[in-house]
Design an enzyme around this catalytic site. Structure first.
Site, PDB file in Angstrom:
ATOM      1  CE  LYS A  80      22.898   3.115 -48.055  1.00 26.22           C
ATOM      2  NZ  LYS A  80      21.517   3.318 -47.626  1.00 26.22           N
ATOM      3  N   GLY A 180       3.926   6.996 -56.515  1.00 27.03           N
ATOM      4  CA  GLY A 180       4.738   5.781 -56.361  1.00 27.03           C
ATOM      5  C   GLY A 180       4.104   4.869 -55.339  1.00 27.03           C
ATOM      6  CB  VAL A 181       1.326   2.725 -55.169  1.00 25.29           C
ATOM      7  CG1 VAL A 181       0.610   3.945 -54.633  1.00 25.29           C
ATOM      8  CG2 VAL A 181       1.020   2.544 -56.667  1.00 25.29           C
ATOM      9  N   GLY A 182       4.850   1.515 -54.703  1.00 24.67           N
ATOM     10  CA  GLY A 182       5.639   0.288 -54.620  1.00 24.67           C
ATOM     11  C   GLY A 182       5.542  -0.291 -53.220  1.00 24.67           C
ATOM     12  CE  LYS A 183      11.026  -2.866 -51.591  1.00 25.39           C
ATOM     13  NZ  LYS A 183      11.443  -2.558 -52.974  1.00 25.39           N
ATOM     14  CB  VAL A 184       7.242   2.636 -48.927  1.00 25.01           C
ATOM     15  CG1 VAL A 184       6.767   3.586 -47.835  1.00 25.01           C
ATOM     16  CG2 VAL A 184       8.579   2.005 -48.546  1.00 25.01           C
ATOM     17  N   GLY A 185       4.761   2.771 -50.754  1.00 25.24           N
ATOM     18  CA  GLY A 185       3.594   3.570 -51.132  1.00 25.24           C
ATOM     19  C   GLY A 185       2.285   2.817 -50.987  1.00 25.24           C
ATOM     20  CG  HIS A 186       1.309  -1.703 -51.445  1.00 27.39           C
ATOM     21  ND1 HIS A 186       2.601  -2.135 -51.251  1.00 27.39           N
ATOM     22  CD2 HIS A 186       0.514  -2.626 -50.853  1.00 27.39           C
ATOM     23  CE1 HIS A 186       2.572  -3.279 -50.585  1.00 27.39           C
ATOM     24  NE2 HIS A 186       1.323  -3.597 -50.329  1.00 27.39           N
TER      25      HIS A 186
END
Ligand SMILES: NC(=O)c1ccc[n+]([C@@H]2O[C@H](COP(=O)([O-])OP(=O)(O)OC[C@H]3O[C@@H](n4cnc5c(N)ncnc54)[C@H](O)[C@@H]3O)[C@@H](O)[C@H]2O)c1
Length: 357
Positions: A80, A180-186
């Protein structure tokens, strides 16, 4: 010597400090392990309060990537990088390209990707100085938005959890809370609705909620993540920030399964035991959210979405393997996941000592 970077607590192979005064670049690249291959992990661009804080973060994150990549079955080690500074004010072409030259200087021991504060467009710039870059834009031969297979992988982990707990992968009629419905959640909501689940969501962003409701008017909305966790659910899927499983949420959680995309869901290590004591099946976060790294790592072979998706489908079987090992060895699933990753790193990594050329 047992303390600091050389100490037993760390165990990292290599840590590189990179500076370019003219562009303002200050970066640290940490390679935890190359036992399974080049160390792949994203670049976090963040205004750390101190160099020590940045170092602690990159050491922990690189180790996490080694475990994630090992468990995902990739021929990749873990690394990383962090760039110190506020991306909104100090990110420039020169800084990113200076960073790219340091990545290149490691000769492929470290391969970078996006993380908090870096985007596909940034990786395109870094890639002008280095061959060892993934997470580029599709126009540049990249895999694009990694949330697509992250959500797909979480869905596979969720089906495997259902199979382990209820003897069926069928989610029809199951009540699933997505925090959490951001990029992944939605995208996870899309999969769940398609599978016939009753979905309840929460998000601090009204816009994020509206986007889901526009696509799926039947989805219910909880006032906040804590209220969602305490509501009657079959599955709780944390898909926002870390620490969703803590002393406040776990005692009131009514779901039988926790399976979500968020990194570092266990606020403290003892939460794992609390979940087990309450009979809640926890699908380890870094196992089920590996779809994103599977997606970007496919770029190394010339990106092929269908092939990457097939690899992400394997999260289903690995999740079952982790639950089986947890039962066989009498440990919580998070410990079983660590053990499986460590075994692969040592058993497969050891094979490199057999000279083949
Ligand atoms: N994007 C990926 O490919 C990927 C891969 C692996 C892991 N993850 C992890 O998955 C999680 C989600 O990632 P993302 O890319 O969707 O991020 P994102 O920023 O697009 O979405 C996060 C969402 O959570 C919401 N949120 C923030 N605090 C909240 C709270 N207290 N309660 C409810 N909602 C809240 C935000 O408003 C946002 O809509 C993160 O923990 C991330 O580290 C993402």
């Amino acid at each position: 010597m047992t303390d600091g970077i050389f100490g037993r607590e760390s165990g990292h192979e290599q840590v590189v400090f990179c500076q370019d005064r003219a562009s303002g670049l200050k970066a640290i690249i940490a390679i935890y392990s190359t036992a399974l291959g080049p160390a792949l992990g994203g670049t976090r661009f963040y205004p750390y309060a101190s160099e020590d804080e940045a170092l602690a973060d990159v050491l922990a994150l690189s180790k996490g990537m080694a475990y994630k990549n090992a468990l995902a079955g990739l021929d990749l080690g873990g690394g990383k990088a962090v760039i110190i500074g506020d991306p909104a004010t100090v990110k420039t072409e020169a800084l990113l390209r200076a960073y790219g030259r340091f990545v290149q200087s490691l000769g492929g021991r470290y391969i970078t990707a996006c993380d908090v504060g870096t985007y596909v467009q940034d990786m395109d710039v870094v890639a002008r100085e280095s061959r060892f870059v993934t997470g580029r834009s599709p126009d540049d031969g990249g895999a694009g938005d990694s949330s697509v297979l992250t959500a797909f992988g979480v869905f596979q982990g969720l089906r495997a959890s259902a199979s382990h707990r209820w003897g069926t992968t069928d989610l029809n009629g199951r009540r699933v809370g997505v925090a959490g419905v951001g990029k992944v959640g939605h995208i996870l909501v899309d999969h769940l609705v398609e599978a016939g689940a009753q979905v309840v969501i929460s998000d601090v962003s009204p816009a994020a909620i509206e986007r889901v409701r526009a696509a799926h008017p039947e989805v219910e909305v909880a006032p906040d993540a804590d209220a969602l966790a305490a509501s009657p659910l079959d599955v709780f899927a944390p898909c926002a920030l870390g620490g969703a499983l803590n002393d406040r949420t776990v005692p009131v959680l009514r779901a039988e399964i926790v399976c979500g995309a968020a990194n570092n869901q266990l606020a403290t290590p003892d939460v794992e035991k609390q979940l087990e004591d309450r009979g809640i099946l926890y699908a380890p976060d870094y196992l089920v959210n590996a779809g994103g790294v599977i997606q970007v790592s496919d770029e190394l072979h010339g990106f092929d979405f269908a092939r990457a998706k097939r690899k992400a489908t394997a999260i289903f079987n690995t999740t079952l393997d982790v639950f089986a090992l947890a039962e066989a060895e009498g440990v919580p699933p998070a410990t079983a996941a660590d053990r499986l990753a460590e075994r692969r790193m040592s058993q497969v990594g050891r094979l490199r000592s057999i000279l083949t050329t």
